[in-house]
Design a protein around this motif. Sequence first.
Motif, PDB file in Angstrom:
ATOM      1  N   ARG A   1       4.288  22.449 -11.117  1.00 54.66           N
ATOM      2  CA  ARG A   1       4.371  22.984  -9.749  1.00 54.66           C
ATOM      3  C   ARG A   1       3.499  22.179  -8.791  1.00 54.66           C
ATOM      4  NH1 ARG A   1      -0.037  24.423  -7.118  1.00 54.66           N
ATOM      5  NH2 ARG A   1      -0.734  25.106  -9.172  1.00 54.66           N
ATOM      6  N   LEU A   2       2.301  21.805  -9.236  1.00 53.97           N
ATOM      7  CA  LEU A   2       1.380  21.053  -8.384  1.00 53.97           C
ATOM      8  C   LEU A   2       1.922  19.660  -8.067  1.00 53.97           C
ATOM      9  CD1 LEU A   2      -1.348  20.996  -6.945  1.00 53.97           C
ATOM     10  CD2 LEU A   2      -2.365  20.152  -9.070  1.00 53.97           C
ATOM     11  N   VAL A   3       2.450  18.985  -9.075  1.00 61.61           N
ATOM     12  CA  VAL A   3       3.002  17.639  -8.866  1.00 61.61           C
ATOM     13  C   VAL A   3       4.196  17.684  -7.910  1.00 61.61           C
ATOM     14  CG1 VAL A   3       4.170  15.700  -9.989  1.00 61.61           C
ATOM     15  CG2 VAL A   3       2.162  16.731 -11.056  1.00 61.61           C
ATOM     16  N   LEU A   4       5.078  18.646  -8.109  1.00 58.35           N
ATOM     17  CA  LEU A   4       6.226  18.789  -7.204  1.00 58.35           C
ATOM     18  C   LEU A   4       5.777  19.097  -5.788  1.00 58.35           C
ATOM     19  CD1 LEU A   4       8.692  20.869  -9.444  1.00 58.35           C
ATOM     20  CD2 LEU A   4       8.911  18.459  -8.797  1.00 58.35           C
ATOM     21  N   SER A   5       4.822  19.983  -5.651  1.00 58.17           N
ATOM     22  CA  SER A   5       4.309  20.355  -4.337  1.00 58.17           C
ATOM     23  C   SER A   5       3.683  19.160  -3.632  1.00 58.17           C
ATOM     24  CB  SER A   5       3.280  21.486  -4.482  1.00 58.17           C
ATOM     25  OG  SER A   5       2.760  21.853  -3.224  1.00 58.17           O
ATOM     26  N   HIS A   6       2.889  18.394  -4.389  1.00 60.00           N
ATOM     27  CA  HIS A   6       2.250  17.212  -3.808  1.00 60.00           C
ATOM     28  C   HIS A   6       3.286  16.204  -3.307  1.00 60.00           C
ATOM     29  CE1 HIS A   6      -1.999  17.538  -5.813  1.00 60.00           C
ATOM     30  NE2 HIS A   6      -1.904  18.210  -4.677  1.00 60.00           N
ATOM     31  N   HIS A   7       4.148  15.771  -4.201  1.00 64.78           N
ATOM     32  CA  HIS A   7       4.991  14.619  -3.863  1.00 64.78           C
ATOM     33  C   HIS A   7       6.123  14.958  -2.888  1.00 64.78           C
ATOM     34  CE1 HIS A   7       2.992  11.638  -6.331  1.00 64.78           C
ATOM     35  NE2 HIS A   7       2.778  12.622  -7.200  1.00 64.78           N
ATOM     36  N   THR A   8       6.631  16.185  -2.919  1.00 64.12           N
ATOM     37  CA  THR A   8       7.628  16.529  -1.903  1.00 64.12           C
ATOM     38  C   THR A   8       6.988  16.567  -0.515  1.00 64.12           C
ATOM     39  OG1 THR A   8       7.281  18.885  -2.443  1.00 64.12           O
ATOM     40  CG2 THR A   8       9.194  17.783  -3.418  1.00 64.12           C
ATOM     41  N   THR A   9       5.757  17.062  -0.432  1.00 65.83           N
ATOM     42  CA  THR A   9       5.047  17.039   0.853  1.00 65.83           C
ATOM     43  C   THR A   9       4.748  15.610   1.279  1.00 65.83           C
ATOM     44  OG1 THR A   9       4.012  19.169   0.342  1.00 65.83           O
ATOM     45  CG2 THR A   9       3.029  17.882   2.116  1.00 65.83           C
ATOM     46  N   PHE A  10       4.316  14.778   0.331  1.00 62.59           N
ATOM     47  CA  PHE A  10       3.980  13.383   0.649  1.00 62.59           C
ATOM     48  C   PHE A  10       5.201  12.596   1.127  1.00 62.59           C
ATOM     49  CE2 PHE A  10       0.453  13.547  -2.847  1.00 62.59           C
ATOM     50  CZ  PHE A  10      -0.247  14.477  -2.096  1.00 62.59           C
ATOM     51  N   PHE A  11       6.406  13.029   0.696  1.00 58.54           N
ATOM     52  CA  PHE A  11       7.626  12.354   1.152  1.00 58.54           C
ATOM     53  C   PHE A  11       7.744  12.360   2.676  1.00 58.54           C
ATOM     54  CE2 PHE A  11      10.150  13.162  -3.007  1.00 58.54           C
ATOM     55  CZ  PHE A  11       9.752  11.938  -3.495  1.00 58.54           C
ATOM     56  N   ILE A  12       7.204  13.375   3.324  1.00 60.02           N
ATOM     57  CA  ILE A  12       7.297  13.440   4.790  1.00 60.02           C
ATOM     58  C   ILE A  12       6.465  12.332   5.433  1.00 60.02           C
ATOM     59  CG2 ILE A  12       6.867  14.907   6.820  1.00 60.02           C
ATOM     60  CD1 ILE A  12       9.208  15.711   4.972  1.00 60.02           C
ATOM     61  N   ASN A  13       5.366  11.967   4.813  1.00 63.49           N
ATOM     62  CA  ASN A  13       4.540  10.878   5.341  1.00 63.49           C
ATOM     63  C   ASN A  13       5.132   9.507   5.024  1.00 63.49           C
ATOM     64  OD1 ASN A  13       2.740  12.920   6.023  1.00 63.49           O
ATOM     65  ND2 ASN A  13       1.456  12.605   4.223  1.00 63.49           N
ATOM     66  N   SER A  14       5.901   9.431   3.947  1.00 62.88           N
ATOM     67  CA  SER A  14       6.423   8.134   3.507  1.00 62.88           C
ATOM     68  C   SER A  14       7.920   7.997   3.776  1.00 62.88           C
ATOM     69  CB  SER A  14       6.123   7.937   2.016  1.00 62.88           C
ATOM     70  OG  SER A  14       6.631   9.027   1.241  1.00 62.88           O
ATOM     71  N   LEU A  15       8.764   8.652   2.963  1.00 56.52           N
ATOM     72  CA  LEU A  15      10.212   8.485   3.081  1.00 56.52           C
ATOM     73  C   LEU A  15      10.757   8.926   4.434  1.00 56.52           C
ATOM     74  CD1 LEU A  15      11.701   9.538  -0.390  1.00 56.52           C
ATOM     75  CD2 LEU A  15      11.597   7.254   0.619  1.00 56.52           C
ATOM     76  N   ALA A  16      10.193   9.988   5.012  1.00 54.50           N
ATOM     77  CA  ALA A  16      10.699  10.478   6.295  1.00 54.50           C
ATOM     78  C   ALA A  16      10.377   9.535   7.449  1.00 54.50           C
ATOM     79  CB  ALA A  16      10.136  11.871   6.589  1.00 54.50           C
ATOM     80  N   HIS A  17       9.615   8.478   7.167  1.00 50.67           N
ATOM     81  CA  HIS A  17       9.365   7.435   8.165  1.00 50.67           C
ATOM     82  C   HIS A  17      10.078   6.131   7.807  1.00 50.67           C
ATOM     83  CE1 HIS A  17       6.232   9.099  10.903  1.00 50.67           C
ATOM     84  NE2 HIS A  17       6.078   9.948   9.903  1.00 50.67           N
ATOM     85  N   LEU A  18      10.862   6.185   6.727  1.00 54.11           N
ATOM     86  CA  LEU A  18      11.538   4.962   6.260  1.00 54.11           C
ATOM     87  C   LEU A  18      13.037   5.134   6.072  1.00 54.11           C
ATOM     88  CD1 LEU A  18       8.961   4.038   3.451  1.00 54.11           C
ATOM     89  CD2 LEU A  18       9.169   2.901   5.674  1.00 54.11           C
ATOM     90  N   TRP A  19      13.500   6.358   5.833  1.00 56.00           N
ATOM     91  CA  TRP A  19      14.879   6.579   5.402  1.00 56.00           C
ATOM     92  C   TRP A  19      15.508   7.710   6.210  1.00 56.00           C
ATOM     93  CZ3 TRP A  19      16.172   9.765   0.465  1.00 56.00           C
ATOM     94  CH2 TRP A  19      17.550   9.753   0.241  1.00 56.00           C
ATOM     95  N   GLY A  20      16.563   7.379   6.962  1.00 57.14           N
ATOM     96  CA  GLY A  20      17.251   8.385   7.750  1.00 57.14           C
ATOM     97  C   GLY A  20      17.655   7.867   9.119  1.00 57.14           C
ATOM     98  N   SER A  21      18.049   8.778   9.979  1.00 65.66           N
ATOM     99  CA  SER A  21      18.547   8.420  11.315  1.00 65.66           C
ATOM    100  C   SER A  21      17.506   8.727  12.391  1.00 65.66           C
ATOM    101  CB  SER A  21      19.836   9.193  11.614  1.00 65.66           C
ATOM    102  OG  SER A  21      19.579  10.595  11.603  1.00 65.66           O
ATOM    103  N   GLN A  22      17.726   8.141  13.573  1.00 70.20           N
ATOM    104  CA  GLN A  22      16.830   8.362  14.708  1.00 70.20           C
ATOM    105  C   GLN A  22      17.650   8.807  15.926  1.00 70.20           C
ATOM    106  OE1 GLN A  22      14.736   4.430  14.519  1.00 70.20           O
ATOM    107  NE2 GLN A  22      12.895   5.702  14.350  1.00 70.20           N
TER     108      GLN A  22
END
Length: 374
Positions: free
Chosen positions: A190-211
């Motif tokens: 649970r802790l690992v999932l919580s950490h990395h899904t939250t961290f995706f917003i700092n990383s992937l959400a600034h690299l992958w998707g539309s603007q």
Amino acid sequence: MMTEKPRIIWLNVAIFSLTFAVAIIGTPLYAYYIGFDWVQVLGLVIAFCCCGLSITAGYHRLWSHKTYEASKPLRWAFAIGGTFALQNSILHWSSDHRIHHRHVDDNDKDPYSAKRGFFYSHIGWMLREYQKSRYRDYTNCRDLQKDPVVAWQHRYYVPLAIVTNVGIPLLFGLIHGDIWGALLLVGVVRLVLSHHTTFFINSLAHLWGSQPYTDKNTARDNGLLAFLTFGEGYHNYHHIFENDYRNGIYWWQFDPTKWLIKSCSWVGWTYKLRTCPEDRIEKAKAAMVHQRLQVKLAAMPESQASLARLDAEYEALIAKIADYYSAKKRLLELKKKKVLKHCESFELIQQYEDMKQRLDLQRKAWKVLIAKYA
């Protein structure tokens, strides 16, 4: 002359490394030799959701951005859930996040600038002491320091983190009858999932998707990330309209954090929900389309006539958006004050309907033009 690297934060390195190793190695081994049942899986899901929503609805939209206000019991619940998520105190998390929004993509000031690469923005920024002042300067959160819930959680964060991250899985294991399975699944996984899904917003959400709303920063909208992060994946919208309690503004966009905040308002647990004016949202989307088509048309031969038509249609759209929403706002304000006479009400409604019809026609013309040059 070589510059000295920032000091390694060994505690963070140990937590992230050990929990990840135990999760990816220990979980399949335990599942193979002993196994998990549906109650344990359900416990994992519930614990993960509690942690995730405490971060998104609490740390992020309530405290960092003040997009709404919440009752004290709900604030206490978010404070405990956020501690269980083990992502530092509300005060420290919010301070980092406010710096990120103020200096987004600035490699020197943004704590987790995406322009420094995926690893750095995802987890690397927490492994070294890149900005020492972040751990003692909370001047950008003076409002939060006055909140007794925030102050209490910050003061007792370490013992609270130990009690929640060990005590809750242990209690679940004692009740269920499998302590080691609970510590592994509800604790570590649970802790690992919580950490990395939250961290995706700092990383992937600034690299992958539309603007669709702005390209002045690296933030992106991504529906898949929204699914993994309780609605936080609509990050391009969030970075331009950060004071809106919603990230997914349309009914079909997956944003359970928005649904939680809104549903809590029906029973008085949340109130003063802030939203961005509709005209600003529509204008931002139109401006991005206009900007991209300008670039595309400028590279085409004999583009002057096309550019002129594009500019004319865009200016007409912006003008009609302004007229319609101005009429709508005026009508709603006068209705709320109950000062309209029957004849005045009829006249204003007619004006409003006329503006709406004109805007609808202009929207259709704009869509046809976009389709032509897409």
